[in-house]
Motif scaffolding. Structure first.
Motif, PDB file in Angstrom:
ATOM      1  N   ASN A 237      41.245  34.496  42.418  1.00 54.32           N
ATOM      2  CA  ASN A 237      40.476  35.595  42.999  1.00 54.32           C
ATOM      3  C   ASN A 237      38.986  35.314  42.803  1.00 54.32           C
TER       4      ASN A 237
ATOM      5  N   ASP B 109      32.005  44.359  50.554  1.00 55.60           N
ATOM      6  CA  ASP B 109      32.337  43.008  51.017  1.00 55.60           C
ATOM      7  C   ASP B 109      33.860  42.911  51.191  1.00 55.60           C
TER       8      ASP B 109
ATOM      9  N   LEU C 226      33.033  40.162  38.530  1.00 54.65           N
ATOM     10  CA  LEU C 226      33.682  41.451  38.268  1.00 54.65           C
ATOM     11  C   LEU C 226      33.593  41.810  36.781  1.00 54.65           C
TER      12      LEU C 226
ATOM     13  N   ASP D  28      34.144  51.862  42.888  1.00 55.63           N
ATOM     14  CA  ASP D  28      33.893  50.485  42.439  1.00 55.63           C
ATOM     15  C   ASP D  28      32.910  50.536  41.263  1.00 55.63           C
TER      16      ASP D  28
ATOM     17  N   GLY E  38      35.319  35.534  42.357  1.00 54.29           N
ATOM     18  CA  GLY E  38      34.537  36.747  42.097  1.00 54.29           C
ATOM     19  C   GLY E  38      34.996  37.461  40.830  1.00 54.29           C
ATOM     20  N   THR E  39      36.056  36.941  40.172  1.00 52.28           N
ATOM     21  CA  THR E  39      36.544  37.619  38.957  1.00 52.28           C
ATOM     22  C   THR E  39      35.479  37.584  37.850  1.00 52.28           C
TER      23      THR E  39
ATOM     24  N   LYS F 229      36.103  40.829  48.902  1.00 51.26           N
ATOM     25  CA  LYS F 229      36.397  41.272  47.526  1.00 51.26           C
ATOM     26  C   LYS F 229      37.572  42.244  47.576  1.00 51.26           C
TER      27      LYS F 229
ATOM     28  N   PRO G 183      34.591  47.730  47.042  1.00 50.62           N
ATOM     29  CA  PRO G 183      33.446  46.885  47.419  1.00 50.62           C
ATOM     30  C   PRO G 183      33.267  46.845  48.932  1.00 50.62           C
TER      31      PRO G 183
ATOM     32  N   TRP H 287      38.900  44.991  42.615  1.00 53.12           N
ATOM     33  CA  TRP H 287      37.705  45.536  41.968  1.00 53.12           C
ATOM     34  C   TRP H 287      38.127  46.355  40.762  1.00 53.12           C
TER      35      TRP H 287
END
Ligand SMILES: C[S@@+](CC[C@H](N)C(=O)[O-])C[C@H]1O[C@@H](n2cnc3c(N)ncnc32)[C@H](O)[C@@H]1O
Length: 289
Positions: free
Chosen positions: A55, A273, A61, A256, A57-58, A276, A271, A279
């Motif tokens: 994933n 985006d 996050l 979020d 972007g973790t 994503k 999110p 979240w």
């Protein structure tokens, strides 16, 4: 230091319990690796990389979640709450709960609770210099043990409001252990005016939730699952949700985490985006009389 000698130094570090398993990743150490911390071993760093690949972007996050934790503790402190129980606190990092709470009131007290004994090993440094902060090694599912531990009773007055923290934690708890029932049980111990600071890994796309959950289980970590927005919101049942915008105008829902009372950022239910898909669904709730 070569990587072999670095690993040998890790194995013999006197802060760690002699039976510490360094070969399987743990949630606390993997999360520390995501945050760029130093209190983790190679399998944890590999696990952090694996979840980031699953994933993308973790890592971001995790950082955004820490920002939420900090704003949540400050907000609750400004409500007048001076005692916090930080369940699943994780390893000490920047802007820890006691630092935020004690920046509002130097006498604020914090009980850190985590299942991973490495948190206590590193928390001893905090204990040494801070008389109103303590660390308990316990499983949050054992509510009685957490709330009646000598360390908890020593710092928390249950006749006064408490800030209970379940930040990025309940997704570690499988359905069979009734994660949201646990929240009710904790609040039975707490008086009106107490607050919950809460975030939970969330996805509305079932495939994204399943893929991430399966990856974490494959890595050998004890874990629950990513849940839907409606499921995540169950933690706040019976509590009054605080508006997620700083001016108090936004609807009282979970959002979020990066958009919760974050300056002028408009709170968003997820999110913006579309890439994503996972979240941290976040918010603060207050127990009314
Ligand atoms: C993702 S980290 C979150 C750390 C911190 N709350 C934060 O948001 O920055 C989850 C933490 O919960 C701890 N944890 C997982 N299951 C637990 C349990 N059953 N009881 C207590 N702690 C637990 C893990 O060891 C880990 O440190």
């Amino acid at each position: 230091m070569t990587s072999d000698s670095a690993q040998e130094a890790e194995r013999t570090d006197s802060r760690y319990p002699p039976d510490l398993d360094m070969s399987t990743p743990t949630v606390a150490r993997t999360y520390d690796a995501l945050l760029g911390g130093k209190d983790n071993f190679q399998p944890d760093r590999d696990a952090a990389m694996a979840v980031e690949q699953t994933n993308p972007g973790t890592t971001q996050l995790a950082l955004e979640n820490r920002g939420f934790l900090s704003r949540g503790v400050r907000y609750v402190s400004e409500l007048g709450i001076r005692q916090f129980i930080d369940l699943g606190s994780g390893l000490p990092t920047v802007e820890n709960t006691h630092q935020v709470a004690q920046s509002v009131d130097p006498n604020a007290s914090v009980v850190y609770v985590d299942i991973d004994p490495i948190v206590l090993a590193h928390g001893r440094a905090i204990l040494a210099e801070n008389s109103t902060t303590t660390v308990v090694t316990a499983d949050l599912r054992d509510v009685e043990r957490v709330m009646s531990a000598e360390e908890t009773r020593g710092l928390v007055d249950f006749s006064r409001p408490v800030g209970l923290m379940l930040v990025s934690l309940l997704h570690c708890v499988p359905d069979k252990d009734d994660p949201f029932g646990l929240v009710r049980r904790y609040f039975e111990w707490l008086p009106a005016g107490s607050a919950l600071i809460y975030s939970h890994l969330c996805a509305s796309d079932e495939d994204a939730a399943r893929t991430f959950t399966e990856r974490v289980h494959e890595l050998g970590m004890e874990w629950g699952r990513v849940r839907s927005p409606d499921e995540c919101a169950r933690a706040l049942d019976g509590l009054e949700i605080v508006s997620p915008s700083t001016d108090g105008s936004a609807a009282r829902t979970l959002v979020d985490c990066d958009t919760w009372r974050n300056g002028d950022i408009e709170p968003q239910p997820r999110p913006t985006d579309p890439d994503k898909q996972i979240w941290e669904h976040a918010g603060v709730g207050v127990k009314r009389g």
